[in-house]
Structures are given as structure tokens and as C-alpha cells.
Design a protein around this motif. Structure first.
Motif, PDB file in Angstrom:
ATOM      1  N   GLU A  42       1.922   9.086  -6.237  1.00 38.86           N
ATOM      2  CA  GLU A  42       2.306  10.476  -5.983  1.00 38.86           C
ATOM      3  C   GLU A  42       3.362  10.930  -6.988  1.00 38.86           C
ATOM      4  O   GLU A  42       3.338  12.065  -7.460  1.00 38.86           O
ATOM      5  CB  GLU A  42       2.830  10.619  -4.551  1.00 38.86           C
ATOM      6  CG  GLU A  42       3.017  12.045  -4.112  1.00 38.86           C
ATOM      7  CD  GLU A  42       1.729  12.870  -4.131  1.00 38.86           C
ATOM      8  OE1 GLU A  42       1.814  14.056  -4.502  1.00 38.86           O
ATOM      9  OE2 GLU A  42       0.657  12.350  -3.803  1.00 38.86           O
ATOM     10  N   ARG A  64      -4.334   8.451  -9.952  1.00 40.37           N
ATOM     11  CA  ARG A  64      -4.662   9.411  -8.900  1.00 40.37           C
ATOM     12  C   ARG A  64      -3.891  10.691  -9.201  1.00 40.37           C
ATOM     13  O   ARG A  64      -2.676  10.664  -9.401  1.00 40.37           O
ATOM     14  CB  ARG A  64      -4.260   8.890  -7.512  1.00 40.37           C
ATOM     15  CG  ARG A  64      -4.658   9.879  -6.409  1.00 40.37           C
ATOM     16  CD  ARG A  64      -4.259   9.399  -5.041  1.00 40.37           C
ATOM     17  NE  ARG A  64      -2.809   9.579  -4.897  1.00 40.37           N
ATOM     18  CZ  ARG A  64      -2.109   9.001  -3.936  1.00 40.37           C
ATOM     19  NH1 ARG A  64      -2.677   8.203  -3.080  1.00 40.37           N
ATOM     20  NH2 ARG A  64      -0.818   9.217  -3.853  1.00 40.37           N
ATOM     21  N   GLN A 110       0.821  -1.202   0.000  1.00 42.40           N
ATOM     22  CA  GLN A 110       0.000   0.000   0.000  1.00 42.40           C
ATOM     23  C   GLN A 110       0.860   1.258   0.000  1.00 42.40           C
ATOM     24  O   GLN A 110       0.576   2.212  -0.732  1.00 42.40           O
ATOM     25  CB  GLN A 110      -0.942   0.005   1.194  1.00 42.40           C
ATOM     26  CG  GLN A 110      -1.974  -1.094   1.144  1.00 42.40           C
ATOM     27  CD  GLN A 110      -2.750  -1.228   2.432  1.00 42.40           C
ATOM     28  OE1 GLN A 110      -2.606  -0.418   3.347  1.00 42.40           O
ATOM     29  NE2 GLN A 110      -3.580  -2.250   2.520  1.00 42.40           N
ATOM     30  N   LEU A 111       1.925   1.259   0.790  1.00 41.13           N
ATOM     31  CA  LEU A 111       2.828   2.414   0.829  1.00 41.13           C
ATOM     32  C   LEU A 111       3.543   2.612  -0.500  1.00 41.13           C
ATOM     33  O   LEU A 111       3.716   3.748  -0.961  1.00 41.13           O
ATOM     34  CB  LEU A 111       3.841   2.257   1.964  1.00 41.13           C
ATOM     35  CG  LEU A 111       3.291   2.365   3.380  1.00 41.13           C
ATOM     36  CD1 LEU A 111       4.360   2.004   4.400  1.00 41.13           C
ATOM     37  CD2 LEU A 111       2.749   3.752   3.641  1.00 41.13           C
ATOM     38  N   VAL A 153      -5.760   3.743  -1.290  1.00 42.01           N
ATOM     39  CA  VAL A 153      -4.867   4.803  -1.785  1.00 42.01           C
ATOM     40  C   VAL A 153      -5.633   5.930  -2.472  1.00 42.01           C
ATOM     41  O   VAL A 153      -5.018   6.846  -3.021  1.00 42.01           O
ATOM     42  CB  VAL A 153      -3.783   4.237  -2.738  1.00 42.01           C
ATOM     43  CG1 VAL A 153      -2.888   3.270  -2.016  1.00 42.01           C
ATOM     44  CG2 VAL A 153      -4.389   3.622  -3.970  1.00 42.01           C
ATOM     45  N   GLU A 154      -6.966   5.859  -2.451  1.00 39.96           N
ATOM     46  CA  GLU A 154      -7.829   6.886  -3.031  1.00 39.96           C
ATOM     47  C   GLU A 154      -7.536   7.115  -4.514  1.00 39.96           C
ATOM     48  O   GLU A 154      -7.340   8.233  -4.968  1.00 39.96           O
ATOM     49  CB  GLU A 154      -7.707   8.191  -2.248  1.00 39.96           C
ATOM     50  CG  GLU A 154      -8.119   8.057  -0.804  1.00 39.96           C
ATOM     51  CD  GLU A 154      -7.846   9.307   0.012  1.00 39.96           C
ATOM     52  OE1 GLU A 154      -7.228  10.241  -0.506  1.00 39.96           O
ATOM     53  OE2 GLU A 154      -8.263   9.331   1.177  1.00 39.96           O
ATOM     54  N   SER A 179      -1.857  13.922  -8.699  1.00 43.92           N
ATOM     55  CA  SER A 179      -0.886  14.350  -7.704  1.00 43.92           C
ATOM     56  C   SER A 179      -1.156  15.797  -7.317  1.00 43.92           C
ATOM     57  O   SER A 179      -1.590  16.603  -8.143  1.00 43.92           O
ATOM     58  CB  SER A 179       0.522  14.206  -8.271  1.00 43.92           C
ATOM     59  OG  SER A 179       1.481  14.670  -7.355  1.00 43.92           O
ATOM     60  N   ASP A 207       1.099   3.972  -3.044  1.00 40.27           N
ATOM     61  CA  ASP A 207       0.828   5.374  -2.716  1.00 40.27           C
ATOM     62  C   ASP A 207       1.977   6.270  -3.174  1.00 40.27           C
ATOM     63  O   ASP A 207       1.761   7.319  -3.779  1.00 40.27           O
ATOM     64  CB  ASP A 207       0.603   5.512  -1.208  1.00 40.27           C
ATOM     65  CG  ASP A 207       0.125   6.896  -0.824  1.00 40.27           C
ATOM     66  OD1 ASP A 207      -0.862   7.368  -1.428  1.00 40.27           O
ATOM     67  OD2 ASP A 207       0.738   7.510   0.075  1.00 40.27           O
ATOM     68  N   ARG A 208       3.217   5.840  -2.921  1.00 38.54           N
ATOM     69  CA  ARG A 208       4.383   6.610  -3.349  1.00 38.54           C
ATOM     70  C   ARG A 208       4.462   6.685  -4.871  1.00 38.54           C
ATOM     71  O   ARG A 208       4.720   7.743  -5.456  1.00 38.54           O
ATOM     72  CB  ARG A 208       5.670   5.991  -2.796  1.00 38.54           C
ATOM     73  CG  ARG A 208       6.910   6.821  -3.136  1.00 38.54           C
ATOM     74  CD  ARG A 208       8.171   5.984  -3.228  1.00 38.54           C
ATOM     75  NE  ARG A 208       8.087   4.863  -4.134  1.00 38.54           N
ATOM     76  CZ  ARG A 208       8.217   4.941  -5.468  1.00 38.54           C
ATOM     77  NH1 ARG A 208       8.392   6.113  -6.055  1.00 38.54           N
ATOM     78  NH2 ARG A 208       8.157   3.873  -6.224  1.00 38.54           N
TER      79      ARG A 208
END
Length: 100
Positions: A42, A86, A34-35, A70-71, A88, A38-39
Motif C-alpha cells: 500500500e 500492487r 501477510q499484514l 494480498v492481491e 495503490s 499488505d502494508r
């Protein structure tokens, strides 16, 4: 976040040449996965994630769960690969797959 059909078409075109950044194996969604997703979102905004699970229903559930955590929005699912997006907050033109 809902995408228009024109945006989805544009993102699918961009995503065609991308390689999967993250691979989700049989252990499911760990905190590290998940991290990392997410990174990557971004930095790149549009990424491919490969799911190496056997069952189709489990794969769809994992994709939905990952996107809610992570939306992000699913642009496309083909086989074991999901293309997710997603926006940024501060996109880097050198890293973003959308701005390149």
C-alpha cells in the motif's frame, strides 16, 4: 492483474535497486507477514520479498499463495527474491517506488 511486457521491464528496472522489505522464513506465511506485505504494498506499490526456504517448489508455492492473499502480481523471481507489485488506491509520491 496482468502486466504488459513494457510494465514488467520498467518494474524490473526500478526493482533492481530495491532491498527486500520482508523476509519469509521456514515457518511459512504467518498473519503478521501477510499484514506487513499488505502494508508495504500500500505504501510502496513495488517491493521485494526474500524467501528463506530450502525447497524450490515450496518457495514457488509460497510466492503464489502470498500474491493471492494480498492481491498482488509477481513481476520477477530470481533465486530467493520475489519482486511483487500492487497498484495503490491513493499512492503517496514520497513513498511509492513507482512515482519516485
Amino acid at each position: 492483474m496482468a502486466l504488459t511486457s513494457d510494465q514488467k521491464k520498467q518494474f524490473r528496472t526500478i526493482g533492481h535497486s530495491l532491498n527486500p522489505i520482508v523476509m519469509v522464513a521456514g515457518k511459512g506465511l504467518t498473519e503478521n507477514i501477510q499484514l506487513e506485505v499488505d502494508r508495504a504494498l500500500e505504501d510502496h506499490e513495488l517491493i521485494k520479498v526474500k524467501f528463506a526456504v530450502g525447497d524450490r517448489d515450496i518457495k514457488k508455492q509460497l510466492i503464489q499463495e502470498l500474491c493471492s492473499v494480498v492481491e498482488a502480481t509477481v513481476v520477477q523471481e530470481i533465486g530467493n527474491i520475489a519482486l511483487i507489485y500492487r497498484a495503490s488506491l491513493d499512492p503517496n509520491p514520497k513513498l511509492s517506488n513507482i512515482l519516485r
